[in-house]
Design a protein around this motif. Structure first.
Motif, short mmCIF file in Angstrom:
data_model
loop_
_atom_site.label_atom_id
_atom_site.label_comp_id
_atom_site.label_asym_id
_atom_site.label_seq_id
_atom_site.Cartn_x
_atom_site.Cartn_y
_atom_site.Cartn_z
N LEU A 57 -6.35 -2.76 -18.77
CA LEU A 57 -5.15 -2.08 -19.28
C LEU A 57 -4.64 -1.04 -18.29
O LEU A 57 -3.43 -0.91 -18.08
N PHE A 58 -5.54 -0.29 -17.68
CA PHE A 58 -5.17 0.71 -16.69
C PHE A 58 -4.44 0.06 -15.52
O PHE A 58 -3.40 0.55 -15.06
N ALA A 59 -4.96 -1.08 -15.03
CA ALA A 59 -4.34 -1.78 -13.90
C ALA A 59 -2.93 -2.27 -14.26
O ALA A 59 -1.99 -2.13 -13.48
N VAL A 60 -2.79 -2.81 -15.46
CA VAL A 60 -1.48 -3.30 -15.89
C VAL A 60 -0.51 -2.14 -16.05
O VAL A 60 0.65 -2.23 -15.62
N LEU A 61 -0.95 -1.05 -16.62
CA LEU A 61 -0.09 0.12 -16.77
C LEU A 61 0.32 0.68 -15.41
O LEU A 61 1.46 1.14 -15.25
N ALA A 62 -0.57 0.64 -14.44
CA ALA A 62 -0.22 1.10 -13.10
C ALA A 62 0.94 0.27 -12.54
O ALA A 62 1.88 0.81 -11.95
N MET A 63 0.89 -1.02 -12.75
CA MET A 63 1.97 -1.89 -12.28
C MET A 63 3.27 -1.64 -13.04
O MET A 63 4.36 -1.77 -12.48
N LEU A 64 3.16 -1.31 -14.30
CA LEU A 64 4.35 -1.09 -15.12
C LEU A 64 5.10 0.19 -14.76
O LEU A 64 6.22 0.38 -15.22
N THR A 65 4.51 1.03 -13.93
CA THR A 65 5.24 2.23 -13.51
C THR A 65 6.46 1.85 -12.69
O THR A 65 7.41 2.63 -12.61
N ALA A 66 6.42 0.68 -12.05
CA ALA A 66 7.51 0.19 -11.19
C ALA A 66 7.79 1.14 -10.03
O ALA A 66 8.87 1.12 -9.44
N GLN A 67 6.83 1.97 -9.71
CA GLN A 67 6.90 2.88 -8.58
C GLN A 67 5.78 2.51 -7.62
O GLN A 67 4.62 2.81 -7.91
N PRO A 68 6.06 1.85 -6.52
CA PRO A 68 5.01 1.33 -5.65
C PRO A 68 3.98 2.37 -5.20
O PRO A 68 2.78 2.10 -5.21
N LEU A 69 4.43 3.55 -4.82
CA LEU A 69 3.49 4.57 -4.36
C LEU A 69 2.59 5.02 -5.51
O LEU A 69 1.36 5.11 -5.35
N LEU A 100 12.44 -8.84 4.37
CA LEU A 100 11.80 -9.72 3.40
C LEU A 100 10.28 -9.67 3.50
O LEU A 100 9.57 -9.64 2.49
N LEU A 101 9.75 -9.65 4.73
CA LEU A 101 8.30 -9.61 4.90
C LEU A 101 7.71 -8.28 4.43
O LEU A 101 6.58 -8.25 3.92
N LEU A 102 8.45 -7.22 4.57
CA LEU A 102 8.02 -5.92 4.05
C LEU A 102 7.94 -5.98 2.52
O LEU A 102 6.94 -5.58 1.92
N ALA A 103 8.98 -6.50 1.89
CA ALA A 103 9.00 -6.62 0.43
C ALA A 103 7.88 -7.53 -0.06
O ALA A 103 7.21 -7.22 -1.05
N LEU A 104 7.66 -8.62 0.65
CA LEU A 104 6.58 -9.55 0.28
C LEU A 104 5.22 -8.88 0.44
O LEU A 104 4.34 -9.03 -0.43
N SER A 105 5.02 -8.14 1.50
CA SER A 105 3.75 -7.43 1.72
C SER A 105 3.50 -6.41 0.61
O SER A 105 2.39 -6.27 0.11
N GLN A 106 4.55 -5.69 0.24
CA GLN A 106 4.42 -4.67 -0.80
C GLN A 106 4.03 -5.30 -2.13
O GLN A 106 3.09 -4.85 -2.79
N ARG A 107 4.73 -6.33 -2.53
CA ARG A 107 4.43 -6.99 -3.80
C ARG A 107 3.05 -7.64 -3.78
O ARG A 107 2.30 -7.59 -4.74
N THR A 108 2.74 -8.28 -2.65
CA THR A 108 1.43 -8.93 -2.51
C THR A 108 0.31 -7.91 -2.67
O THR A 108 -0.66 -8.15 -3.39
N PHE A 109 0.44 -6.78 -1.99
CA PHE A 109 -0.61 -5.77 -2.05
C PHE A 109 -0.84 -5.29 -3.48
O PHE A 109 -1.97 -5.26 -3.96
N LEU A 110 0.23 -4.92 -4.16
CA LEU A 110 0.09 -4.38 -5.51
C LEU A 110 -0.43 -5.43 -6.50
O LEU A 110 -1.30 -5.13 -7.33
#
Length: 145
Positions: free
Chosen positions: A78-90, A30-40
């Motif tokens: 727009l670029f930042a939002v599109l980056a998030m919409l890729t749904a690919q963390p890397l 859970l902390l890994l998932a939270l860290s990943q979402r928080t970072f992005l």
């Protein structure tokens, strides 16, 4: 806003980047998932905030050429939002890192920047990019072979 306050807020703003990147590298479940979402999400929010500051700069003294700055400001968001919409963390992290670098490059082209601000933005952006690289390494290190 005072120079000192801007510097303190900039350094404080680096803490979530570093903490979340370290979380992706060393935490589990859970902390890994939270860290990943928080970072992005935090990277997206900061990139959008910085893009918005470009818009704000044009309001105090509108002039010819500010149209490009306003368009860049909107484009960054727009670029930042599109980056998030890729749904690919890397992929999102790499795109967001590039967004931070592009914005820094654009800001350095603008006239009448205080030298202290340019220097501060450069080293803060260095830490942000380093955090994105740590995040990416953490994701790749955890990827199944």
């Amino acid at each position: 806003m005072s120079m000192r306050l801007m510097q303190v807020l900039s350094v404080a703003g680096l803490l979530p980047f570093v903490a979340a990147a370290l979380g992706v590298m060393f935490l589990n479940d859970l902390l890994l998932a939270l860290s990943q979402r928080t970072f992005l999400l935090y990277s997206t929010a900061i990139l959008c905030f910085l893009g918005g500051t470009l818009w704000g700069e044009t309001l105090s003294a509108p002039s010819v050429g500010h149209g490009a700055t306003i368009l860049i400001s909107n484009g960054i968001v727009l670029f930042a939002v599109l980056a998030m919409l890729t749904a690919q963390p890397l992929l999102a992290a790499i795109l967001l890192m590039l967004g931070h670098l592009m914005l820094l490059w654009y800001e350095r082209q603008l006239p009448q920047r205080a030298l202290w601000y340019t220097r501060m933005r450069s080293w803060v952006s260095f830490v942000v990019v380093l955090s994105h690289l740590m995040f990416a390494i953490g994701l790749m290190w955890r990827a199944p072979l």
